[in-house]
Design an enzyme around this catalytic site. Structure first.
Site, PDB file in Angstrom:
ATOM      1  N   LEU A 254       0.790  -1.193   0.054  1.00 31.05           N
ATOM      2  CA  LEU A 254       0.057   0.035   0.057  1.00 31.05           C
ATOM      3  C   LEU A 254       0.935   1.370   0.148  1.00 31.05           C
ATOM      4  O   LEU A 254       0.532   2.261   0.812  1.00 31.05           O
ATOM      5  CB  LEU A 254      -0.744  -0.212   1.294  1.00 31.05           C
ATOM      6  N   HIS A 255       2.076   1.007  -0.746  1.00 35.15           N
ATOM      7  CA  HIS A 255       2.955   2.393  -0.678  1.00 35.15           C
ATOM      8  C   HIS A 255       2.497   3.252  -2.067  1.00 35.15           C
ATOM      9  O   HIS A 255       2.638   2.728  -3.185  1.00 35.15           O
ATOM     10  CB  HIS A 255       4.308   1.933  -0.889  1.00 35.15           C
ATOM     11  N   CYS A 264       7.466  -8.262 -14.350  1.00 32.51           N
ATOM     12  CA  CYS A 264       6.137  -9.352 -13.903  1.00 32.51           C
ATOM     13  C   CYS A 264       4.749  -8.467 -13.954  1.00 32.51           C
ATOM     14  O   CYS A 264       3.955  -8.862 -14.795  1.00 32.51           O
ATOM     15  CB  CYS A 264       6.549 -10.011 -12.670  1.00 32.51           C
TER      16      CYS A 264
HETATM   17  C1  UGA Z   1       6.483  -9.505  -8.238  1.00 32.29           C
HETATM   18  C2  UGA Z   1       5.805 -10.393  -7.281  1.00 32.29           C
HETATM   19  O1  UGA Z   1       5.625  -9.638  -6.075  1.00 32.29           O
HETATM   20  C3  UGA Z   1       6.248 -11.776  -7.230  1.00 32.29           C
HETATM   21  O2  UGA Z   1       5.705 -12.357  -6.009  1.00 32.29           O
HETATM   22  C4  UGA Z   1       6.322 -12.524  -8.418  1.00 32.29           C
HETATM   23  O3  UGA Z   1       6.842 -13.699  -8.056  1.00 32.29           O
HETATM   24  C5  UGA Z   1       6.973 -11.695  -9.286  1.00 32.29           C
HETATM   25  O4  UGA Z   1       6.519 -10.414  -9.522  1.00 32.29           O
HETATM   26  C6  UGA Z   1       6.982 -12.544 -10.674  1.00 32.29           C
HETATM   27  O5  UGA Z   1       5.812 -12.715 -11.082  1.00 32.29           O
HETATM   28  O6  UGA Z   1       7.737 -13.093 -10.908  1.00 32.29           O
HETATM   29  P1  UGA Z   1       8.651  -8.162  -8.517  1.00 32.29           P
HETATM   30  O7  UGA Z   1       8.369  -7.772 -10.183  1.00 32.29           O
HETATM   31  O8  UGA Z   1      10.009  -8.590  -8.282  1.00 32.29           O
HETATM   32  O9  UGA Z   1       7.618  -9.315  -7.892  1.00 32.29           O
HETATM   33  O10 UGA Z   1       8.291  -6.997  -7.614  1.00 32.29           O
HETATM   34  P2  UGA Z   1       7.413  -6.385  -6.532  1.00 32.29           P
HETATM   35  O11 UGA Z   1       8.469  -6.421  -5.298  1.00 32.29           O
HETATM   36  O12 UGA Z   1       6.200  -7.011  -6.605  1.00 32.29           O
HETATM   37  O13 UGA Z   1       7.144  -4.774  -7.032  1.00 32.29           O
HETATM   38  C7  UGA Z   1       6.570  -4.575  -8.248  1.00 32.29           C
HETATM   39  C8  UGA Z   1       6.331  -3.072  -8.588  1.00 32.29           C
HETATM   40  O14 UGA Z   1       5.510  -2.600  -7.572  1.00 32.29           O
HETATM   41  C9  UGA Z   1       7.684  -2.420  -8.136  1.00 32.29           C
HETATM   42  O15 UGA Z   1       8.178  -1.241  -9.318  1.00 32.29           O
HETATM   43  C10 UGA Z   1       7.564  -1.720  -7.042  1.00 32.29           C
HETATM   44  O16 UGA Z   1       8.248  -0.294  -6.756  1.00 32.29           O
HETATM   45  C11 UGA Z   1       6.018  -1.415  -6.982  1.00 32.29           C
HETATM   46  N1  UGA Z   1       5.331  -1.090  -5.521  1.00 32.29           N
HETATM   47  C12 UGA Z   1       5.397  -2.274  -4.967  1.00 32.29           C
HETATM   48  C13 UGA Z   1       4.815  -0.374  -5.203  1.00 32.29           C
HETATM   49  O17 UGA Z   1       4.759   0.831  -6.427  1.00 32.29           O
HETATM   50  N2  UGA Z   1       4.040  -0.088  -4.440  1.00 32.29           N
HETATM   51  C14 UGA Z   1       3.932  -0.906  -3.322  1.00 32.29           C
HETATM   52  O18 UGA Z   1       3.393  -0.757  -2.071  1.00 32.29           O
HETATM   53  C15 UGA Z   1       4.833  -2.176  -3.669  1.00 32.29           C
END
Ligand code: UGA
Length: 437
Positions: A254-255, A264
Site C-alpha cells: 500500500l505504498h 512481471c
Molecule cells: C512480483 C511479485 O511480487 C512476486 O511475488 C512475483 O513472483 C514476481 O512479480 C513474478 O511474477 O515473478 P517483482 O516484480 O520482483 O515481484 O516486484 P514487486 O516487489 O512485486 O514490485 C513490483 C513493482 O511494484 C515495483 O515497481 C515496486 O516499486 C512497485 N510497488 C510495490 C509499489 O509501487 N508500491 C508498493 O506498495 C509495492
C-alpha cells in the site's frame, strides 16, 4: 537428486543455485552463452543481493554446473522450466515462444518417470497443452505446474523459504506420483513448515496470475486513493497506515507513489486479461484495465508535478532522476516507471540526468539518449529539480542540508513517499510527495 534447470535468467539462475544449496546436483541450461559463461564463473549476470555469494558457495561443492547444451538434461530426474514469458510485441498476451522452445528441446532427453516442473508464469491452459505433447513423446513422464512467487531483490530468501508451494498436477490429487518427487526436492523448506497445496494444472497456473493481479490491484488502489487525497488535501501515507492496521487489509503493497513496473506485474495483468478474453471471461477482469490505467496515469502525473516544480515549463530545465531500476536492490529496468518518466521529461525538453547505484548500464542500453551519472553528488549538480523515483536506501538517507549547496534550486519530488517532508522543508526545500499535502 539430479536436477536440470532450463532458463537461467532471474528465476532460473536463482532457482539453480538454491536447489544446489538444498543439496541437489544441478545443471543450469540456457541458450545465452554470455549468461552461462558468467554463471559458470560464479558471477551473477544481473544484480541480486546474496546470489553471487551463493553461487560461489555452491560451486565449491561441485553440485552446480552450467551449460548451453540441452543434452546435459538427460540423466536428471526433475527438470525445471524457468524461461521468460514476456509480453508479445504490440499485443497484451504472453509470448510463449521461449517456453515452447525449451519444452521442445527438452523432450528428446526425457527418460521414463521424469518429472518436468513448469515455473514460468503462463496463461491458463498452457500446462494441459504441454502435458499432451509430453504424453505423445514420453507417456510415463509427469508435468507439474509449480509457480514461482519470488521477488527480485529478495529472490534467494524467497526461493529457500517461500510463503507456500503450489503443485499443479494432472489429476489434482495428493497421490499423484510427482507430488512425492517434488516433496523430496523441497524437503528442507517443507520440513521447516512451508505450507504446500496440491491442485490441478489450471488452478496452479491461475494462482500465479491471481496473486500478481491482486498485488497490482493493491498498488493501484492506494494510488487511486492518492489521487483523491491530492484533491482534498488529505495524506495517503497516513490513510494507508490506518487502513493497513486492519488485518484483513494489511499495510504491505500500500505504498503510494509512481506505481508498479518490472518484468512481471505489468505484463502479467495484461496477459491475464488477454487470456480471459480468449476464454470468454473478459468481463471478469475488466477491472484490471483500470488497475493498469491508474498505474500508467502515475507516470503522467509525475511529469506534470515536475513541470510545476520547475515553475511551469520543463524547457531547458535540469532535472536529476534518482533511481532507474524498477525497484531498489535490483538492476532490472524492464518497464521501469523511473526510466519511462525520465524519457518523457527529456522528450518534453528538459535536460535529464539519471543516477542509480546498480542499474545504469541496463538503463543506458534501453534509453541511450539520456544522460547517466554514477556519482550522486555529481548527478545533482546544478539541478533545477530532483525526482526520487526508486527508493534505494542511499536516496532515503540523503541529507537535504548537504545537498542544498549543490543544486540550483532546492526542489524535490518524492515519487515513492519515503522522505521526511518536514525535514526537507526545514532545510529550505520545496518538497512534493504523492497524495500528501
Ligand atoms: C512480483 C511479485 O511480487 C512476486 O511475488 C512475483 O513472483 C514476481 O512479480 C513474478 O511474477 O515473478 P517483482 O516484480 O520482483 O515481484 O516486484 P514487486 O516487489 O512485486 O514490485 C513490483 C513493482 O511494484 C515495483 O515497481 C515496486 O516499486 C512497485 N510497488 C510495490 C509499489 O509501487 N508500491 C508498493 O506498495 C509495492
Amino acid at each position: 537428486m539430479r536436477i536440470s534447470v532450463i532458463g537461467c535468467g532471474y528465476l532460473g539462475a536463482v532457482h539453480a543455485a538454491c536447489m544446489a544449496k538444498l543439496g541437489h546436483e544441478v545443471v543450469g541450461i540456457d541458450v545465452d552463452e554470455r549468461k552461462i559463461a558468467a554463471l559458470a564463473a560464479a558471477k551473477a549476470p544481473f544484480y541480486e543481493p546474496s546470489l553471487e555469494d551463493l553461487l560461489v558457495e555452491v560451486q565449491k561443492t561441485g553440485r552446480l554446473t552450467f551449460t548451453t547444451d540441452m543434452s546435459a538434461a538427460a540423466g536428471s530426474s526433475v527438470h525445471f522450466i524457468c524461461v521468460g514469458t514476456p509480453q508479445k510485441k504490440g499485443e497484451n498476451g504472453a509470448d510463449l515462444a521461449f517456453v515452447d522452445a525449451a519444452f521442445a528441446a527438452l523432450l528428446p532427453h526425457l527418460s521414463e518417470d521424469d518429472v518436468v516442473v513448469g515455473k514460468s508464469t503462463v496463461p491458463v491452459g498452457t500446462a494441459a497443452r504441454l502435458a499432451q505433447l509430453m504424453n505423445e513423446r514420453q507417456p510415463s513422464a509427469h508435468l507439474v505446474w509449480n509457480p514461482e512467487f519470488l521477488r527480485e531483490g529478495h529472490a534467494v530468501a524467497d526461493t529457500l523459504q517461500p510463503d507456500r508451494f503450489v503443485y499443479g498436477v494432472s489429476n489434482g490429487s495428493e497421490d499423484h506420483p510427482a507430488v512425492a518427487v517434488l516433496d523430496d526436492v523441497y524437503s528442507q523448506p517443507l520440513a521447516t513448515g512451508t505450507p504446500r497445496l496440491v491442485t490441478d494444472h489450471p488452478t496452479a497456473e491461475l494462482v500465479k496470475a491471481a496473486a500478481n493481479s491482486f498485488l497490482a490491484t493493491k498498488i493501484s488502489f492506494i494510488n487511486a486513493m492518492a489521487e483523491v487525497c491530492e484533491a482534498t488535501g488529505a495524506d495517503v501515507t497516513q490513510l494507508a497506515d490506518a487502513i493497513g492496521m486492519d488485518d484483513r487489509i494489511g499495510r504491505k503493497f500500500l505504498h503510494a507513489g509512481i506505481g508498479f513496473g518490472g518484468g512481471c506485474l505489468p505484463k502479467d495483468i495484461r496477459a491475464f486479461m488477454a487470456r480471459a478474453g480468449e476464454l470468454g471471461a473478459d468481463q471478469a477482469l475488466t477491472f484490471l484495465r483500470e488497475v493498469d490505467a491508474i498505474n500508467m496515469r502515475r507516470r503522467t502525473r509525475v511529469v506534470e508535478l515536475a513541470r510545476e516544480l520547475c515553475g511551469g515549463s520543463l524547457l531547458g530545465k535540469r532535472i536529476t532522476v534518482l533511481g532507474a531500476a524498477f525497484k531498489p536492490e535490483s538492476d532490472d529496468v524492464r518497464d521501469s516507471p523511473a526510466l519511462s518518466i525520465a524519457a518523457q521529461l527529456q522528450l518534453q525538453g528538459s535536460v535529464v540526468t539519471v543516477t542509480d547505484p546498480k542499474a545504469l548500464s541496463n538503463a543506458a542500453r534501453r534509453f541511450p539518449e539520456l544522460h547517466y551519472q554514477e556519482d550522486t553528488d555529481k548527478a545533482v549538480q546544478k539541478a533545477d529539480a530532483l525526482l526520487l523515483l526508486t527508493e534505494w536506501q542511499e536516496y532515503r538517507d540523503l541529507d537535504p542540508y548537504a545537498l542544498t549547496s549543490l543544486v540550483t534550486s532546492p526542489s524535490i519530488l518524492d515519487g515513492r513517499n519515503v522522505l521526511d517532508a518536514a525535514k526537507w522543508r526545514a532545510a529550505g526545500w520545496t518538497y512534493r510527495g504523492f497524495g500528501r499535502p
